[in-house]
Design an enzyme around this catalytic site. Structure first.
Site, PDB file in Angstrom:
ATOM      1  N   ASP A  12       0.817  -1.217   0.000  1.00  0.00           N
ATOM      2  CA  ASP A  12       0.000   0.000   0.000  1.00  0.00           C
ATOM      3  C   ASP A  12       0.849   1.266   0.000  1.00  0.00           C
ATOM      4  O   ASP A  12       0.528   2.245   0.664  1.00  0.00           O
ATOM      5  CB  ASP A  12      -0.954  -0.003   1.210  1.00  0.00           C
ATOM      6  N   GLY A  14       1.796   2.603  -3.031  1.00  0.00           N
ATOM      7  CA  GLY A  14       1.478   3.296  -4.276  1.00  0.00           C
ATOM      8  C   GLY A  14       2.250   2.834  -5.489  1.00  0.00           C
ATOM      9  O   GLY A  14       2.341   3.565  -6.481  1.00  0.00           O
ATOM     10  N   LYS A  37       2.155  -7.765 -13.941  1.00  0.00           N
ATOM     11  CA  LYS A  37       2.077  -7.966 -12.500  1.00  0.00           C
ATOM     12  C   LYS A  37       2.676  -9.321 -12.170  1.00  0.00           C
ATOM     13  O   LYS A  37       2.295 -10.340 -12.751  1.00  0.00           O
ATOM     14  CB  LYS A  37       0.612  -7.893 -12.034  1.00  0.00           C
TER      15      LYS A  37
END
Length: 239
Positions: A12, A14, A37
Site C-alpha cells: 500500500d 502506491g 504484475k
C-alpha cells in the site's frame, strides 16, 4: 534495459499508481511499453464461471495509461497467477491448493518482450515477500538481473524501510534504477509534514551519495480535474 521491476518499501505504498504513471509517461515519449504484475492476490472470483478475474492492478494500470484492456491482459499473459485470498503469494497459493511456477512468469515476460520495447513488472508487496515457500521476490529478481524502481513515501518509518530495501538490492548485486517518492500519502493520518519534508531531504542526499546513478522522482496528485490523476515527467534517459 527492457524490463524494469517496480517494487515498494511496503504494501500500500502506491507502486501500482507509480507503475501506471511511468507507463503513461513512457508512452508520451513514444516508447512502446506494457505493464505486467508478478502475482496478484485478493482477486475476485467470477461467481458464474468459478474463474479468477483480471488482476486489479492491471486494470488500474490500463486506466492510468488511458488504454483499454489489451489482448495480453485478456489471456492473462500480463498476470498469469491470481489468487482470491489477499495475502502473501505463498499463502494465497497454498489456500487455493495451487502451485506457482516462477518460470511461467518468466515466459510471460519474455512473450511480452517480443511485442514491447519496455516491460514494467510490478511486484506484490515489498522486496522480501515470499512468492513461494522457497523463493522470495528479490531472489527471483536477482536471478533475472532486473533493475529496480523503488517506491517510497513520507510516512513515519519510511527512511528505515527505504534504506533496508536499498541494502537488500545492493546485497543481491542489483542496480537501483530509481527511487520514486510518492506524495499520495501526504494527507494520511500517519504522515507528518515536518517528517515528510525531512524524509525527502534525507533520502535525496543519501541517494546522491550512495547511488549517484539512480533517478529521484516525485509522484504527486493533481486535482485540477477532480479525478485525482497522477502525472510526472520522466527524464529523457529513463530508459
Amino acid at each position: 534495459m527492457s524490463v524494469l521491476f517496480v517494487s515498494g518499501i511496503d504494501t500500500d505504498i502506491g507502486k501500482t499508481y507509480a507503475t501506471g504513471i511511468i507507463a503513461k509517461s513512457l508512452m508520451q515519449q513514444g516508447v512502446n511499453v506494457i505493464t505486467q504484475k508478478l502475482v496478484q492476490t485478493g482477486v475476485a472470483m467470477n461467481a458464474n464461471t468459478g474463474e479468477m478475474g483480471i488482476a486489479d492492478d492491471i486494470l488500474t494500470h490500463r486506466q492510468l495509461m488511458n488504454l483499454p484492456l489489451q489482448p495480453c491482459d485478456l489471456n492473462f499473459t500480463t498476470c498469469p497467477y491470481r489468487y482470491e485470498k489477499p495475502a502473501s503469494p505463498h499463502l494465497s497459493a497454498a489456500l487455493a491448493n495451487a502451485t506457482l511456477n516462477p518460470e511461467i512468469i518468466t515466459k510471460s515476460t519474455q512473450q511480452l518482450q517480443q511485442s514491447y520495447d519496455v516491460v514494467l513488472l510490478e511486484g506484490a508487496g515489498g522486496l522480501l515477500v515470499p512468492i513461494t515457500e522457497q523463493l522470495l521476490t528479490l531472489d527471483y529478481i536477482a536471478e533475472k538481473g532486473y533493475p529496480v524502481v523503488l517506491v517510497t513515501s513520507g510516512r513515519l518509518g519510511s527512511i528505515n524501510h527505504t534504506l533496508l530495501s536499498l541494502e537488500a538490492i545492493k546485497v543481491r548485486g542489483l542496480s537501483v534504477h530509481s527511487v520514486i517518492y510518492n506524495h499520495i500519502h501526504d494527507n494520511a493520518a500517519q504522515t507528518d509534514v515536518e517528517i515528510a519534508n525531512s524524509t525527502i531531504d534525507f533520502l535525496q542526499n543519501y541517494l546522491a551519495q550512495h547511488y549517484p546513478m539512480a533517478h529521484w522522482l516525485a509522484l504527486s496528485v493533481q486535482e485540477h480535474d477532480g479525478s485525482g490523476n497522477m502525472d510526472f515527467i520522466l527524464p529523457k534517459n529513463f530508459v
